[in-house]
Design a protein around this motif. Structure first.
Motif, mmCIF file in Angstrom:
data_model
loop_
_atom_site.group_PDB
_atom_site.id
_atom_site.type_symbol
_atom_site.label_atom_id
_atom_site.label_comp_id
_atom_site.label_asym_id
_atom_site.label_seq_id
_atom_site.Cartn_x
_atom_site.Cartn_y
_atom_site.Cartn_z
ATOM 1 N N ALA A 78 45.561 41.275 27.738
ATOM 2 C CA ALA A 78 44.354 41.991 28.184
ATOM 3 C C ALA A 78 43.091 41.375 27.584
ATOM 4 C CB ALA A 78 44.457 43.464 27.814
ATOM 5 N N VAL A 79 43.147 41.063 26.286
ATOM 6 C CA VAL A 79 41.975 40.472 25.618
ATOM 7 C C VAL A 79 41.645 39.114 26.225
ATOM 8 C CG1 VAL A 79 41.128 39.531 23.439
ATOM 9 C CG2 VAL A 79 42.314 41.726 23.461
ATOM 10 N N VAL A 88 40.169 39.503 29.814
ATOM 11 C CA VAL A 88 38.778 39.976 29.800
ATOM 12 C C VAL A 88 37.842 38.857 29.362
ATOM 13 C CG1 VAL A 88 37.157 41.545 28.664
ATOM 14 C CG2 VAL A 88 39.355 42.399 29.480
ATOM 15 N N LEU A 89 38.222 38.152 28.302
ATOM 16 C CA LEU A 89 37.393 37.041 27.823
ATOM 17 C C LEU A 89 37.286 35.938 28.869
ATOM 18 C CD1 LEU A 89 38.569 36.710 24.098
ATOM 19 C CD2 LEU A 89 36.412 37.667 24.948
ATOM 20 N N VAL A 145 37.448 36.306 32.201
ATOM 21 C CA VAL A 145 36.541 36.770 33.259
ATOM 22 C C VAL A 145 35.093 36.659 32.812
ATOM 23 C CG1 VAL A 145 35.800 38.783 34.593
ATOM 24 C CG2 VAL A 145 38.239 38.283 34.344
ATOM 25 N N LEU A 146 34.818 37.092 31.577
ATOM 26 C CA LEU A 146 33.450 37.008 31.053
ATOM 27 C C LEU A 146 32.981 35.560 30.958
ATOM 28 C CD1 LEU A 146 33.553 39.711 28.214
ATOM 29 C CD2 LEU A 146 32.430 39.888 30.450
#
Length: 355
Positions: free
Chosen positions: A21-22, A25-26, A28-29
């Motif tokens: 998950a981390v 998310v990173l 995508v950012l």
């Protein structure tokens, strides 16, 4: 932690969903920030808005700068997509190599596979070969990368195991031969060919297009699927060749199949982005330190982390020097070189010296 200070397998496995998950998310950012960074600065919410509008969702605004949307889809998104794909390919190929060689020092760039693949790409450029159409460069890079892989594999094996010193020394020799061949091709080529070969030696994602992304995507997908399918056999191989054979694994067939996969992944990456070293060394090792030796979660974590590293490296290459672009291979080498020294020293200590 147990009484010996080591993290238990259960605790490590529980980390996997959080890590996934981390990293996701990173990633995508980093994609949104990277796509929005450049001479035309576009905020991340507008970059995301442009993507959502393409799929029929009007939640966020489109880029407000003139020609911003066109710049995203014609120039920046293909480049970011290629960074993600190549990051996945290089990191997963490193993971596979470390598994089949049973050695944390194995990596396409370190042991010469990237140089071997670059020779094939250079031959295609200098002689203007079009035997396989738009796939010619990638296929020739795959073939020469495969040859380099087989040389390393055969030379570093002795008494049913891979020797660390022989692996590194064979890589040095293959890199030297590949470098000489690339130098000869540079000498033989015209100005345009020479510039293209120099580009490969430094590594860059400049000028990527959707047509190149469409060529690389199925190759990376095939390699990723093969890694997932073979993950359980790679786990058994980690127990030792004899144990793996007793458990029904055809060790040599597995190794040959994985060597083909690695050559395919590295050939695709080198054909379009040049030599980018150490991604396949750093990422798999870090993920293994966090998650442990099980290859099924490692494939996912390695793919996500490799894509994240390449996206951030490409962003740094475009922004660190004003009005100029650093070769991305230089940045990955600056990070991976010291890590390789540390890993070499750590492996030597664990082996009790190499005599």
């Amino acid at each position: 932690m147990n009484s010996t200070g080591r993290t238990s397998p259960t605790r490590r496995s529980s980390r996997a969903p959080i890590l996934f998950a981390v990293l996701a998310v990173l990633l995508v950012l980093s994609v949104l920030v990277s796509a929005g960074t450049g001479q035309l600065a576009i905020p991340p919410q507008e970059v995301l808005g442009s993507i959502l509008h393409r799929v029929g969702i009007d939640w966020l605004p489109l880029p407000t700068v003139p020609a911003g949307d066109e710049a995203l889809w014609a120039i920046r998104f293909p480049r970011v997509a290629m960074a993600v794909l190549i990051g996945i390919g290089l990191s997963v190929s490193g993971l596979i190599m470390q598994a089949i060689f049973g050695n944390p020092l194995a990596e396409p760039g370190v042991i010469g596979i990237s140089s071997g693949a670059a020779v094939g790409a250079g031959i295609s450029i200098v002689f203007g070969l079009t035997v396989f159409g738009q796939w010619t460069t990638a296929i020739l890079a795959f073939i020469t990368g495969l040859i380099a892989t087989l040389i390393v594999y055969s030379m570093s094996r002795a008494d049913g195991r891979t020797e660390v010193v022989t692996l590194v020394l064979t890589g040095i020799a293959v890199n030297a031969i590949g470098g000489a061949a690339i130098a000869a091709l540079t000498f033989m080529g015209d100005t345009q060919s020479r510039e293209a070969i120099v580009f490969w030696q430094l590594g860059s994602l400049k000028g990527m297009s959707w047509s190149q992304v469409l060529v690389v995507t199925p190759i990376i997908a095939i390699g990723l699927i093969a890694a997932y399918v073979s993950s359980r056999k790679l786990d058994l191989l980690a127990l030792g060749e004899r144990n793996a054979r007793h458990l029904g694994v055809n060790v040599e067939l597995l190794r040959i199949g994985m060597i083909l996969v690695v050559s395919l992944l590295v050939g695709a990456a080198v054909a379009f982005a040049g030599i980018i070293s150490f991604v396949g060394l750093v990422i798999p090792h870090l993920m293994r330190m966090i998650l442990g030796p099980a290859h099924l979660p490692l494939v996912t974590a390695t793919a996500l982390a490799g894509a994240l590293l390449m996206t951030l490296a490409d962003l740094a290459a475009r922004t660190l020097v004003p009005m100029a672009e650093l070769p991305i291979g230089i940045l990955t080498a600056l990070v991976g070189g010291p890590f390789f020294f540390w890993l070499l020293r750590r492996t030597r200590k664990r082996s009790g010296g190499w005599g």
